[in-house]
Design a protein around this motif. Sequence first.
Motif, PDB file in Angstrom:
ATOM      1  N   GLN A  21      11.075  13.179  -6.380  1.00 40.80           N
ATOM      2  CA  GLN A  21      11.032  11.932  -6.540  1.00 40.80           C
ATOM      3  C   GLN A  21      12.441  11.267  -6.246  1.00 40.80           C
ATOM      4  O   GLN A  21      12.702  10.148  -6.894  1.00 40.80           O
ATOM      5  N   THR A  22      13.442  11.972  -5.972  1.00 46.22           N
ATOM      6  CA  THR A  22      14.678  11.586  -5.626  1.00 46.22           C
ATOM      7  C   THR A  22      14.700  10.247  -4.452  1.00 46.22           C
ATOM      8  O   THR A  22      14.059  10.609  -3.268  1.00 46.22           O
ATOM      9  N   GLN A  23      15.538   9.498  -4.817  1.00 44.85           N
ATOM     10  CA  GLN A  23      15.486   8.032  -3.960  1.00 44.85           C
ATOM     11  C   GLN A  23      16.426   8.451  -2.882  1.00 44.85           C
ATOM     12  O   GLN A  23      17.700   9.218  -2.864  1.00 44.85           O
ATOM     13  N   VAL A  24      15.996   8.344  -1.515  1.00 46.04           N
ATOM     14  CA  VAL A  24      16.439   8.768  -0.338  1.00 46.04           C
ATOM     15  C   VAL A  24      16.631   7.293   0.795  1.00 46.04           C
ATOM     16  O   VAL A  24      17.324   7.554   1.624  1.00 46.04           O
ATOM     17  N   VAL A  25      16.118   6.327   0.142  1.00 40.19           N
ATOM     18  CA  VAL A  25      16.283   4.905   1.012  1.00 40.19           C
ATOM     19  C   VAL A  25      16.882   3.967  -0.044  1.00 40.19           C
ATOM     20  O   VAL A  25      16.562   4.042  -1.196  1.00 40.19           O
TER      21      VAL A  25
END
Lengths: 359, 404
Positions: free
Chosen positions: B6-10
Amino acid sequence: VVVATVAAIVLADHPAGHGVAAAWQATPIASPAAVGSNDVQIAARGLAAAQEGEVLYTTGGLARSLDGGATWEPAGPPPPPGRLVVAAGDPLLLLAGARPPCARGDPYPPLLHRSTDGGATWAPVAGTPGVEPLALWADTQLALGASCAGLLVSTDAGQTWPEQPAPLMEPGFDVSGFAVIIGTDPAAPAALVLGTSEGGTSQLWRLDLADPGQPAASEALTVFWGGGSLAGLASGQGERFVVGTANGVLISADGGATWALSRTGLEEVTLSVDPTQGPIPDAELQRGFGIPAVAIDPTRDGRLFAGTVDGLYVSLDGGGAWERVPGIDGIVSRIVVSPDAGQLLVETDRAVQTLPLAP
Amino acid sequence: MPLHEQTQVVGVGPRITRERFAQILSDRGSPAAMEATAGWQAITQHQVDPLFALAIFKQESQLGTQGVCAIHQTHSPGNTRTSRTGDGQVIATEFGPFVKYASWVQGWRDLAFRLVDPTYVYFQEGRTTIRPIIERWAPAWDPTAAGFDQPEGYIRNVVDFMNQFVTDDVVVVEPTGIGNVPLPAGIVNRLIPDFNNRCWDNLGQRTIKGVVYHRQLGSNWGTDGYFRSVPPGGSSACPEPGTQWVWGGCNGLTDYGVDHVTGEILQWNDPTGKAHPGISPNRSAWASGPVHNPYGDGLAFLEDHGWDRNVVNRDQVSIEISGLYENSISDACIESVAALSAYYADQFGIPWHVYPKVPGKSYNFTRWHQEFCDGIKPCPGTVVMERTGDIIDRTIEIMKEHQT
């Protein structure tokens, strides 16, 4: 047809001086088709003009001269806006077009127009918005033009043009000046083209046009600040180039291999400083500076003309020193030497004037 | 804290430096190694984490060494079957159609852009973290993925790869002081009076929505003199545009000039549109046209404004950097260009951690002249383009300093 008066001025050697024009005799002549003062413009000659006679047009009410400006005839309605070019080898084949300011966001450029009847009628050339014609040769069908993309080459006498420029100039330099080199072999014409960057650096190239399908450019011959004007003359002694700049006249007597800057006598119309190194003095900004037109007299060795922001100047020693020609005021925008007619035609922001050349 | 699915990458900053990014590609013999720096830049310009993009590349083709990417030299880190940027061509392969790009940079850019393209599924469905993206990127039903554990195995491998190479987790300090970035000190007031330049239009109130980088191909003071050169009588006496090109004040104008060595800033026009003595209000300088085959951020900016070409010179600051295309630019120059960019981005309300992306848009605040006139102007040239990443990095630092 509007009839206007064009002043003719006799240019003769000073009887006791150093040969610069000093005895002046104004002779009004009537031009049957030229229109008045500010609306008159002389079109560029074709390359072959020196060999086959002087073909000249004036715009406004279009007028044509086939004898170097001695006599004129009506040619048609005012041509489309922009630069007018006459074909070498066919005085009735014309191109007219304008290039917009290239950095403007939405210039809506006009189409190039073409005439095959000496300007009596014109037809737009499809797909050519913003093409400014530079030169045209009827025999080889070669035509050159400038767009915001660069130097364009047409091989069918201007009937079709590529969208992309020929890779003749360095990218980033807009076409800012052009001149056919007078006196070259008609089968192997050549020209000078000037490019100027966004920041005002100009570079000069020589174009070899012997093969219309594959024009070739030299390495940059010289680099200078600001825009400029060009003239080139080929003779048995080689090629002589003259470039009018903000700082004076650059002259090369060896085809661009070496250059000398000449400013003596031009102090009031050129810059005293190198603008790349610091601000231009306000006084010089306010009075203006620059040489929008230059010409080489093929009838007399060493005689050069410089059309400046304030009048016409002449040099009789190959550019060593310059002296103002009396009677021609304002911004000189074009100079045409007509050897056969023995006269000089000078376009200013005020009038077109003719000056019979002393031998 | 380890990265997870669930890590944000955008919409985030990079979790890997460009040097480390390049090193990984080089160490593993990736054919994309030669364009690694530009690739990293292409990804981060869209606010996509380059470590995530690299993890996808690893999963898709072992960094370009296997599969359709290697066999057909598609230059496609994402093994994409369609193009969102318009770059590349679809080719037929034994695995079905795939896009083949002209360069790795194009491939990286397409991978990143499709994640932020407002007309595409990832943006529209709000997929900005690892699992939701991969569930779309590599669905279980993909017939060419038979035998692969999609999407679960794919997600697991991406998370593992990212945790192996993460160099700096994203720490976003929320801006609290938008509007506090000052104009850089020492700007030399060289505003050019109307008398000395006619190259502008009054297109209405100027509102700055971007910066456009240019190259002068000349010196800063030479450009200053050129822009104020007019015939006797002033700019009203300028001839019609064309080959008689003697006076620069009849041909062009930009807002600022920056010396590529000293960083000295000359101001020639006021981007706010404010009037000054002898200077009309709302002068939109003839700077960044003509509009011809725009691409990238230039195209997106125009499309976002309904192809209103007036935005090109009215709604952007034009910055001319001195020197030739091939001349290097100094740290002082980068500092000045970044400081100007930071000021106008801040004035436009862009938070530091989002820059250079314009919030809610698919394009960046930073643009190149050529993005509005492809095929006509190579401006600002390779050196400035290659250093744009450094300018952006410094811009972000300046914005962060004043916004937080």
